[in-house]
Design a protein around this motif. Sequence first.
Motif, short mmCIF file in Angstrom:
data_model
loop_
_atom_site.label_atom_id
_atom_site.label_comp_id
_atom_site.label_asym_id
_atom_site.label_seq_id
_atom_site.Cartn_x
_atom_site.Cartn_y
_atom_site.Cartn_z
N MET A 1 22.28 -10.78 46.29
CA MET A 1 21.59 -11.05 47.57
C MET A 1 20.48 -12.07 47.38
O MET A 1 20.00 -12.30 46.27
N LYS A 2 20.08 -12.65 48.49
CA LYS A 2 18.91 -13.53 48.46
C LYS A 2 17.68 -12.67 48.20
O LYS A 2 17.59 -11.54 48.64
N GLU A 3 16.74 -13.23 47.51
CA GLU A 3 15.56 -12.44 47.20
C GLU A 3 14.41 -12.76 48.13
O GLU A 3 14.17 -13.91 48.48
N LEU A 4 13.72 -11.70 48.51
CA LEU A 4 12.59 -11.86 49.41
C LEU A 4 11.32 -11.95 48.57
O LEU A 4 10.60 -10.97 48.39
N HIS A 5 11.10 -13.12 48.05
CA HIS A 5 9.99 -13.33 47.14
C HIS A 5 9.03 -14.39 47.66
O HIS A 5 9.45 -15.39 48.20
N ILE A 6 7.75 -14.12 47.44
CA ILE A 6 6.73 -15.12 47.75
C ILE A 6 6.06 -15.51 46.45
O ILE A 6 5.61 -14.65 45.69
N TYR A 7 6.00 -16.82 46.21
CA TYR A 7 5.32 -17.32 45.02
C TYR A 7 3.87 -17.62 45.38
O TYR A 7 3.59 -18.57 46.11
N ILE A 8 2.99 -16.78 44.88
CA ILE A 8 1.59 -16.84 45.30
C ILE A 8 0.96 -18.21 44.98
O ILE A 8 0.22 -18.77 45.78
N ASP A 9 1.28 -18.76 43.83
CA ASP A 9 0.68 -20.03 43.42
C ASP A 9 0.92 -21.15 44.43
O ASP A 9 0.09 -22.03 44.60
N SER A 24 21.86 -10.05 53.11
CA SER A 24 22.72 -8.87 53.16
C SER A 24 21.86 -7.63 53.32
O SER A 24 20.79 -7.52 52.73
N SER A 25 22.35 -6.69 54.10
CA SER A 25 21.57 -5.46 54.30
C SER A 25 21.79 -4.46 53.15
O SER A 25 21.29 -3.34 53.21
N ASP A 26 22.49 -4.89 52.12
CA ASP A 26 22.73 -3.98 50.99
C ASP A 26 21.44 -3.41 50.40
O ASP A 26 21.41 -2.29 49.92
N GLN A 33 27.34 7.86 56.78
CA GLN A 33 28.34 7.67 57.83
C GLN A 33 27.69 7.44 59.18
O GLN A 33 28.23 6.71 60.01
N ASP A 34 26.57 8.07 59.41
CA ASP A 34 25.94 8.04 60.73
C ASP A 34 24.81 7.03 60.85
O ASP A 34 24.02 7.08 61.77
N LEU A 35 24.75 6.13 59.90
CA LEU A 35 23.69 5.13 59.93
C LEU A 35 24.23 3.89 59.23
O LEU A 35 24.26 3.80 58.02
N VAL A 36 24.70 2.96 60.05
CA VAL A 36 25.37 1.78 59.50
C VAL A 36 24.68 0.52 60.02
O VAL A 36 24.50 0.36 61.23
N PHE A 37 24.30 -0.34 59.11
CA PHE A 37 23.62 -1.57 59.50
C PHE A 37 24.57 -2.76 59.46
O PHE A 37 25.56 -2.76 58.74
N ASP A 38 24.21 -3.79 60.24
CA ASP A 38 24.88 -5.09 60.11
C ASP A 38 24.93 -5.48 58.64
O ASP A 38 23.97 -5.29 57.91
N ILE A 40 25.05 -8.55 57.47
CA ILE A 40 24.20 -9.72 57.27
C ILE A 40 23.20 -9.77 58.42
O ILE A 40 23.57 -9.52 59.56
N PHE A 41 21.98 -10.05 58.11
CA PHE A 41 21.04 -10.26 59.21
C PHE A 41 20.09 -11.39 58.89
O PHE A 41 20.00 -11.86 57.76
N LYS A 42 19.40 -11.82 59.92
CA LYS A 42 18.57 -13.01 59.82
C LYS A 42 17.11 -12.58 59.73
O LYS A 42 16.67 -11.71 60.45
N ILE A 43 16.39 -13.21 58.84
CA ILE A 43 14.96 -12.95 58.76
C ILE A 43 14.22 -14.27 58.64
O ILE A 43 14.64 -15.18 57.92
N ASP A 44 13.15 -14.40 59.39
CA ASP A 44 12.25 -15.53 59.28
C ASP A 44 10.89 -15.00 58.91
O ASP A 44 10.43 -14.03 59.51
N ALA A 45 10.27 -15.60 57.95
CA ALA A 45 8.97 -15.12 57.52
C ALA A 45 8.06 -16.29 57.21
O ALA A 45 8.52 -17.38 56.84
N GLU A 46 6.78 -16.06 57.37
CA GLU A 46 5.77 -17.04 56.98
C GLU A 46 4.73 -16.33 56.14
O GLU A 46 4.34 -15.21 56.47
#
Length: 160
Positions: A1-9, A24-26, A33-38, A40-46
């Motif tokens: 999966m893509k990593e949700l990382h922020i490089y502080i420097d 990926s929602s992995d 069974q009773d809780l299924v997510f998309d 792939i989903f989109k996230i935008d962050a700043e």
Amino acid sequence: MKELHIYIDRLKKGQTEKISESISSDFLEIEEQDLVFDKIFKIDAEAYLANDHLMMQFTLNISVFIPCSICNKMTENSLKLNNTCFSIALSEIKGAVFDFTDEIRSTILNLVPAFCECNQGNCPDRPALKKYLKTPVKDGPSKTKDVYFPFAEDNFFIEL
Ligand SMILES: [Zn+2]
């Protein structure tokens, strides 16, 4: 999966780092069974730094499928966050990289409604159930949470 990382420097000189990913929602690590997510989903962050804190705003959109509370049919619920803000003291971040996966994960899980009804709230089985219900259930939990961060304007940095 893509990593949700922020490089502080990369933020030390007042820059804003923008992330725009389809992920990926992995990482939610939900296998129920009773809780299924998309898948792939989109996230935008700043992300940017202010007063020894890492500030983040994110917008995301993901669908979760849970059973209709009346007929049990799996029903899509759209979960949306618009410019939700989150901050963490730099002293709490170990190392040069902040991984915000956990934050996104708990935010998404908090948005999952406890109740839902298929067919836009008009479950076809509702009439059959009506005679058993004294008062119809009207207000499910809000599916959309909008949290606006008051310092989002560009002039926030002028005083620094
Ligand atoms: Zn239903």
